[in-house]
Enzyme design. Structure first.
Site, short mmCIF file in Angstrom:
data_model
loop_
_atom_site.label_atom_id
_atom_site.label_comp_id
_atom_site.label_asym_id
_atom_site.label_seq_id
_atom_site.Cartn_x
_atom_site.Cartn_y
_atom_site.Cartn_z
N HIS A 177 15.27 6.29 -9.55
CA HIS A 177 14.04 7.15 -10.47
C HIS A 177 13.00 7.92 -9.53
O HIS A 177 13.19 7.83 -9.12
CB HIS A 177 13.11 4.59 -11.08
CG HIS A 177 12.04 5.61 -11.44
ND1 HIS A 177 10.86 5.68 -10.56
CD2 HIS A 177 11.48 5.90 -13.02
CE1 HIS A 177 9.78 5.90 -11.92
NE2 HIS A 177 9.76 6.10 -12.76
N TYR B 242 2.88 0.99 -11.32
CA TYR B 242 3.74 -0.01 -11.81
C TYR B 242 4.25 -1.41 -10.83
O TYR B 242 3.74 -1.39 -9.46
CB TYR B 242 5.84 0.74 -11.38
CG TYR B 242 5.59 1.44 -10.52
CD1 TYR B 242 4.75 2.85 -10.03
CD2 TYR B 242 6.52 1.30 -8.81
CE1 TYR B 242 4.65 3.12 -8.29
CE2 TYR B 242 7.21 2.06 -7.94
CZ TYR B 242 5.95 2.08 -7.48
OH TYR B 242 5.99 3.69 -6.49
N LYS C 166 11.54 -1.83 -12.06
CA LYS C 166 10.15 -1.36 -12.47
C LYS C 166 10.18 -1.70 -13.44
O LYS C 166 10.34 -1.14 -14.30
CB LYS C 166 10.04 -0.27 -11.38
CG LYS C 166 10.63 0.05 -10.42
CD LYS C 166 11.00 1.39 -9.64
CE LYS C 166 10.96 1.54 -8.24
NZ LYS C 166 11.94 2.54 -7.81
N HIS D 40 14.39 8.17 -6.32
CA HIS D 40 14.58 6.96 -5.63
C HIS D 40 15.48 5.82 -5.89
O HIS D 40 15.11 5.06 -7.65
CB HIS D 40 13.43 6.57 -4.55
CG HIS D 40 12.91 8.59 -4.62
ND1 HIS D 40 11.03 7.84 -4.44
CD2 HIS D 40 12.81 8.79 -3.77
CE1 HIS D 40 10.53 9.12 -3.92
NE2 HIS D 40 12.10 9.76 -3.74
N GLN E 91 4.96 -7.45 -6.07
CA GLN E 91 5.20 -6.13 -5.95
C GLN E 91 4.10 -4.91 -6.28
O GLN E 91 5.18 -4.31 -7.66
CB GLN E 91 5.26 -4.66 -4.61
CG GLN E 91 4.77 -4.25 -4.14
CD GLN E 91 5.95 -3.59 -3.17
OE1 GLN E 91 6.25 -4.11 -2.08
NE2 GLN E 91 5.58 -1.91 -2.70
N ASP E 92 2.71 -4.90 -6.47
CA ASP E 92 2.41 -3.65 -7.46
C ASP E 92 2.13 -2.33 -6.73
O ASP E 92 1.92 -2.70 -5.43
CB ASP E 92 1.15 -4.02 -7.83
CG ASP E 92 1.49 -5.07 -9.57
OD1 ASP E 92 -0.07 -5.52 -9.59
OD2 ASP E 92 2.45 -5.56 -9.55
N LYS F 73 10.91 14.72 2.46
CA LYS F 73 11.58 13.39 1.89
C LYS F 73 13.08 14.12 0.85
O LYS F 73 14.48 14.39 0.59
CB LYS F 73 11.48 12.25 1.83
CG LYS F 73 12.22 11.59 1.67
CD LYS F 73 12.08 9.89 2.14
CE LYS F 73 11.10 9.44 0.15
NZ LYS F 73 10.64 8.74 0.49
N ASP F 74 11.98 13.89 -0.34
CA ASP F 74 12.56 14.43 -1.71
C ASP F 74 13.22 15.34 -2.09
O ASP F 74 14.32 15.69 -2.43
CB ASP F 74 11.60 14.49 -2.66
CG ASP F 74 10.78 12.52 -2.98
OD1 ASP F 74 10.00 12.62 -3.80
OD2 ASP F 74 11.68 11.73 -2.45
N ARG G 44 -16.62 -0.33 -28.77
CA ARG G 44 -16.72 0.29 -27.75
C ARG G 44 -15.19 0.87 -26.87
O ARG G 44 -15.66 2.06 -25.81
CB ARG G 44 -16.89 -1.25 -26.23
CG ARG G 44 -17.69 -2.43 -27.03
CD ARG G 44 -17.75 -3.31 -26.44
NE ARG G 44 -16.39 -4.61 -27.30
CZ ARG G 44 -15.84 -4.93 -26.36
NH1 ARG G 44 -16.21 -6.25 -25.13
NH2 ARG G 44 -14.70 -5.70 -26.91
#
Ligand SMILES: Cc1cn([C@H]2C[C@H](O)[C@@H](COP(=O)(O)OP(=O)(O)O[C@H]3O[C@H](C)C(=O)[C@H](O)[C@H]3O)O2)c(=O)[nH]c1=O
Length: 187
Positions: free
Chosen positions: A117, A130, A70, A61, A46-47, A165-166, A23
């Protein structure tokens, strides 16, 4: 599952056991007891999922305080995932490591607290998922420039798609020391 080492003792690649049959395939993406036995002892609270187009680059970050560990993986496409040691006093401060994560290789990367990261998308698009060991704390969010010459990350993309921002993050050497986690300390 197989644990693969990186240049950083605390950063590991997890290669889950895949169960194939006519399958398709099945694999466990997280199992608290087995991950603890393999050194991933944090409790995830948190996911997150982010979807990105080709050449998008998210990062670099980190949160401090409220540092997040993470467990990151890709469920669609392929990315170069990068961590940078930003811990004051670390013997590998400012060094980086990159790992290709893809839906094909099923690999996960464990990013401990104290590491900035980010990732860039190598495929047409990517769905990045993550687990985080701390809640999102925007007031504690910091970042370093993706193209910091002192860090010297070898991104395979010359002109990445960045958020405003980045694009504004400073070089690591210009980050206020009070915003950096301490090697071996609480982050
Ligand atoms: C991270 C985060 C963001 N947001 C909101 C805040 C913004 O309105 C929107 C996009 O946020 P941002 O541009 O910070 O998303 P990314 O650039 O993917 O940020 C992530 O990028 C790199 C790869 C990381 O490792 C971090 O987990 C995280 O900083 O989502 C939330 O509501 N909760 C969250 O946990």
């Amino acid at each position: 599952m197989e644990i693969l080492s990186t240049k950083f003792d605390e950063v590991v690649v997890i290669s889950p056991r895949i169960f194939h049959d006519p399958r398709g395939y099945f694999f466990e993406t997280f199992q608290a007891e087995r991950y603890k036995e393999n050194g991933i002892r944090c409790n995830f609270v948190q996911d997150n999922i982010s979807y990105s187009q080709k050449d998008a680059l998210r990062g670099l970050h980190f949160q401090h305080p409220h540092g997040q560990a993470k467990l990151v993986s890709v469920v669609r496409g392929e990315v170069l995932d990068v961590v940078v040691d930003v811990r004051k006093g670390s013997p590998t401060f400012g060094q980086w490591e990159g790992v290709v994560l893809s839906v094909e290789n099923h690999r996960q990367l464990f990013v401990p607290q104290g590491f900035a990261h980010g990732f860039c998308v190598l495929s047409e698009d990517a769905l990045f998922t993550y687990k985080c060991s701390e809640y999102y704390a925007p007031d504690a969010e910091h970042g370093i420039a993706w193209d910091d010459p002192d860090v010297g990350i070898k991104w395979p993309i010359e002109k990445p798609l960045l958020s405003e921002k980045d694009a504004r993050y400073p070089r690591l050497r210009d980050v206020d020391e009070k915003n950096l986690p301490v090697f071996g300390g609480l982050v």
